[in-house]
Enzyme design. Structure first.
Site, short mmCIF file in Angstrom:
data_model
loop_
_atom_site.label_atom_id
_atom_site.label_comp_id
_atom_site.label_asym_id
_atom_site.label_seq_id
_atom_site.Cartn_x
_atom_site.Cartn_y
_atom_site.Cartn_z
N LYS A 16 -3.20 -11.36 1.03
CA LYS A 16 -3.64 -12.75 1.13
C LYS A 16 -3.74 -13.36 -0.27
O LYS A 16 -3.88 -12.66 -1.28
CB LYS A 16 -4.98 -12.87 1.85
CG LYS A 16 -6.15 -12.12 1.21
CD LYS A 16 -6.84 -12.85 0.09
CE LYS A 16 -8.02 -12.04 -0.48
NZ LYS A 16 -8.57 -12.63 -1.72
N PRO A 119 -0.68 -4.37 -4.49
CA PRO A 119 -1.45 -3.83 -5.62
C PRO A 119 -2.94 -3.79 -5.33
O PRO A 119 -3.48 -4.63 -4.60
CB PRO A 119 -1.12 -4.80 -6.76
CG PRO A 119 0.20 -5.38 -6.39
CD PRO A 119 0.19 -5.50 -4.89
N ALA A 122 -6.81 -6.32 -7.11
CA ALA A 122 -5.95 -7.42 -7.54
C ALA A 122 -6.34 -8.76 -6.96
O ALA A 122 -5.70 -9.76 -7.27
CB ALA A 122 -4.50 -7.10 -7.16
N GLY A 123 -7.34 -8.82 -6.08
CA GLY A 123 -7.68 -10.08 -5.44
C GLY A 123 -6.72 -10.48 -4.34
O GLY A 123 -6.69 -11.65 -3.93
N LEU A 124 -5.95 -9.52 -3.83
CA LEU A 124 -4.94 -9.80 -2.80
C LEU A 124 -5.34 -9.32 -1.42
O LEU A 124 -4.57 -9.45 -0.46
CB LEU A 124 -3.60 -9.16 -3.20
CG LEU A 124 -3.00 -9.66 -4.51
CD1 LEU A 124 -1.72 -8.89 -4.85
CD2 LEU A 124 -2.71 -11.17 -4.46
N GLY A 125 -6.54 -8.75 -1.30
CA GLY A 125 -7.05 -8.38 0.01
C GLY A 125 -6.40 -7.19 0.66
O GLY A 125 -6.54 -6.99 1.87
N GLY A 126 -5.71 -6.35 -0.12
CA GLY A 126 -5.02 -5.21 0.48
C GLY A 126 -5.94 -4.28 1.23
O GLY A 126 -5.65 -3.88 2.36
N SER A 128 -8.92 -4.91 2.55
CA SER A 128 -9.45 -5.58 3.75
C SER A 128 -8.40 -5.65 4.85
O SER A 128 -8.70 -5.45 6.04
CB SER A 128 -9.92 -6.98 3.39
OG SER A 128 -10.99 -6.93 2.47
N ASP A 161 -13.72 -9.89 3.61
CA ASP A 161 -12.41 -10.47 3.93
C ASP A 161 -11.79 -9.89 5.20
O ASP A 161 -10.79 -10.41 5.69
CB ASP A 161 -11.43 -10.26 2.77
CG ASP A 161 -11.73 -11.15 1.57
OD1 ASP A 161 -12.46 -12.15 1.75
OD2 ASP A 161 -11.26 -10.84 0.47
#
Length: 322
Positions: A16, A119, A122-126, A128, A161
């Site tokens: 995300k 990654p 990284a703040g990409l929600g992987g 979650s 998230d």
């Protein structure tokens, strides 16, 4: 294994981006009251869930084959551009499945394989997204038939998230406004497709540390103009409204935020911003071709792991059985 069995499931789970993030205050439970607009984007991890009779939960986690070669990076160190993979007992997937197993009174166990492309740190929600996929997979493979509302209740307790990835799968939308600490989801439908370039620099950031440095806004920024731009299908106006109040705090903790921001400032993009608590940073582009062209330029600078992506409609997709 019989392809018609329900006790083994594969789910592809998306990353995300936070197109908007404002911190409104500190809550009594230690979390922060936020308002954020998130969209699922087209980079996916794959989760394979196999029910077994052992009663144990076994999880293996690995980077997708060839990913290190394709990025020119090594996953062997602690400061690479993909990030570190947590050990089994520290992985949110393992915790989510254990929690569901306990609450549902399940005696069966599971063997889970997680293939990562998103990654970490990284703040990409992987993480979650992975947890949401694990709950969906376990619910299906263990034939629990729990309702979406019941799964979302567990999701909100596992991570802020996680409800976004569950709720939006059910509502047919992968863009939403999240409030509270992230558990109150308002799905957005009919939004224009957007194209991005994402850079994950060589170091990650701790979410608690970033939030710890961020002061709640005295006069919060409104996301209304961003929502209107999205509804009007105007990417240029969307780019002008990208916002993340955590970016200043993250910049104090990592010099990479400013380095990547400056790199995007020098190229032709519609707008750019940090995602979540960082360190990933993204730019919005007019088209897929426009994004690819500038991704090549950014990749040549050696600034980090650079990839193109776009908004998608389904964040967690059951893709088959094994």
């Amino acid at each position: 294994m019989n392809q018609n069995t329900r006790d083994s499931v594969r789910i592809d789970c998306a990353a995300k981006l936070n197109l908007f993030l404002e911190v409104l205050g500190k809550r009594n439970d230690g979390f922060h009251e936020i308002e954020t607009l998130m969209s699922a984007v087209s980079i996916y991890d794959s989760l394979y869930f196999f029910s077994n009779s052992t009663g144990d939960i076994q999880l293996t986690c690995e980077w997708a084959s060839g990913l290190e070669t394709n990025t020119g990076l090594s996953t062997g160190g602690t400061s690479n551009c993909l990030g570190e993979l947590p050990r089994q007992s520290e992985n949110i997937v393992w915790k989510a499945v254990q929690r569901l197993r306990k609450d549902a009174g399940v005696e069966a166990g599971a063997t889970i394989r997680l293939v990562k492309r998103i990654p970490a740190m990284a703040g990409l929600g992987g993480a979650s997204s992975n947890a949401a996929a694990a709950l969906l997979a376990a619910n299906r493979a263990w034939q629990l038939d729990w309702s979406q509302t019941r799964l979302e209740r567990i999701a909100s307790e596992i991570g802020s998230d996680v409800p976004f990835f569950l709720a939006n799968r059910a509502r047919g939308s992968a863009m939403a406004v999240a409030r509270g600490r992230g558990e109150r989801i308002e799905g957005l439908t009919g939004m224009t497709k957007l194209h991005f370039v994402i850079v994950r620099p060589p170091t990650g950031l701790s979410t608690p540390k970033v939030y710890g440095r961020c002061l709640p806004a005295e006069q919060p920024v409104s996301l209304n103009q961003l929502v209107r731009a999205l509804r009007d299908g105007n990417p240029a106006r969307v780019g002008a409204q990208l916002f993340n109040c955590l970016q200043a705090a993250a910049s104090e903790l990592s010099p990479w935020i400013e380095k990547v921001r400056f790199a995007f400032k020098k190229i032709d993009c519609l707008g750019h911003c940090m995602s979540g608590s960082g360190t990933s940073y993204f730019g919005l582009f007019r088209s897929a071709r426009h994004a690819i062209r500038h991704a090549v330029r950014l990749r040549a600078t050696g600034i980090g792991y650079v990839f193109t992506t776009r908004t998608v409609t389904v964040p967690c997709q059951v893709t088959g059985f094994r």
